[in-house]
Design a protein around this motif. Structure first.
Motif, PDB file in Angstrom:
ATOM      1  N   GLY A  22       0.798  -1.220   0.000  1.00  0.00           N
ATOM      2  CA  GLY A  22       0.000   0.000   0.000  1.00  0.00           C
ATOM      3  C   GLY A  22       0.830   1.269   0.000  1.00  0.00           C
ATOM      4  N   THR A  23       2.150   1.132  -0.018  1.00  0.00           N
ATOM      5  CA  THR A  23       3.033   2.292  -0.031  1.00  0.00           C
ATOM      6  C   THR A  23       3.837   2.296  -1.331  1.00  0.00           C
ATOM      7  N   ILE A  24       4.506   3.410  -1.598  1.00  0.00           N
ATOM      8  CA  ILE A  24       5.369   3.484  -2.777  1.00  0.00           C
ATOM      9  C   ILE A  24       6.616   4.269  -2.402  1.00  0.00           C
ATOM     10  N   GLU A  25       7.764   3.754  -2.803  1.00  0.00           N
ATOM     11  CA  GLU A  25       9.027   4.427  -2.540  1.00  0.00           C
ATOM     12  C   GLU A  25       9.745   4.807  -3.821  1.00  0.00           C
ATOM     13  N   VAL A  26       9.423   4.117  -4.916  1.00  0.00           N
ATOM     14  CA  VAL A  26      10.122   4.370  -6.168  1.00  0.00           C
ATOM     15  C   VAL A  26       9.170   4.066  -7.324  1.00  0.00           C
ATOM     16  N   ILE A  27       9.352   4.779  -8.407  1.00  0.00           N
ATOM     17  CA  ILE A  27       8.651   4.485  -9.652  1.00  0.00           C
ATOM     18  C   ILE A  27       9.716   4.125 -10.667  1.00  0.00           C
ATOM     19  N   ASN A  28       9.638   2.914 -11.187  1.00  0.00           N
ATOM     20  CA  ASN A  28      10.600   2.440 -12.179  1.00  0.00           C
ATOM     21  C   ASN A  28      10.070   2.799 -13.565  1.00  0.00           C
TER      22      ASN A  28
END
Length: 135
Positions: free
Chosen positions: A65-71
């Motif tokens: 449910g979290t995001i740290e990076v967008i590839n």
């Protein structure tokens, strides 16, 4: 070269997912705890079980449910963007955001089964050299 390391809940499911996108698994760097997904000659994604990933960090693995990076990966055409994102959805991923079409740039994104976000982007080659057109 670029190596992206991602924790995954189910290694076999993740291998199957990435192979469905047209990527291959490098058996020389794959075992029961990790697999090397070959995206291109210069990009590999190491998918690691949570236990294996935890060997490389003292930090908590983020939940889905979290995001740290967008590839973000470039694509050679709009059709290639569609091909990869459609394959991701068919293989169990989720389209993450509406498509973005700015004329000189086109993008779609998806979440893999572990919630990692991937964007596939096509940019007009002239815009790559000259920058975006003036508004």
């Amino acid at each position: 070269m670029v190596f992206i390391n991602l924790p995954v809940a189910d290694l076999e499911r993740s291998k199957t997912f990435y192979e469905a996108l047209g990527y291959s698994i490098n058996p020389d760097f794959t075992d029961e705890t990790a697999a090397c997904v070959v995206v291109s000659d210069t990009i590999s994604v190491m998918i690691l079980t949570h236990a294996k990933f935890a060997e490389f960090t003292d930090k908590t693995i983020a939940d889905t449910g979290t995001i740290e990076v967008i590839n973000s990966l470039s694509a050679e055409s709009k059709d290639a963007v569609h091909r990869v994102v459609d394959a991701a959805v068919m293989a169990g991923g989720t389209e993450d955001r509406p498509e973005m079409d700015l004329g000189f740039m086109y993008q779609r994104s998806f979440l893999d089964p572990d919630g990692h976000r991937w964007e596939h982007v096509w940019m007009d080659p002239q815009a790559t050299q000259d920058g975006p057109p003036s508004a």
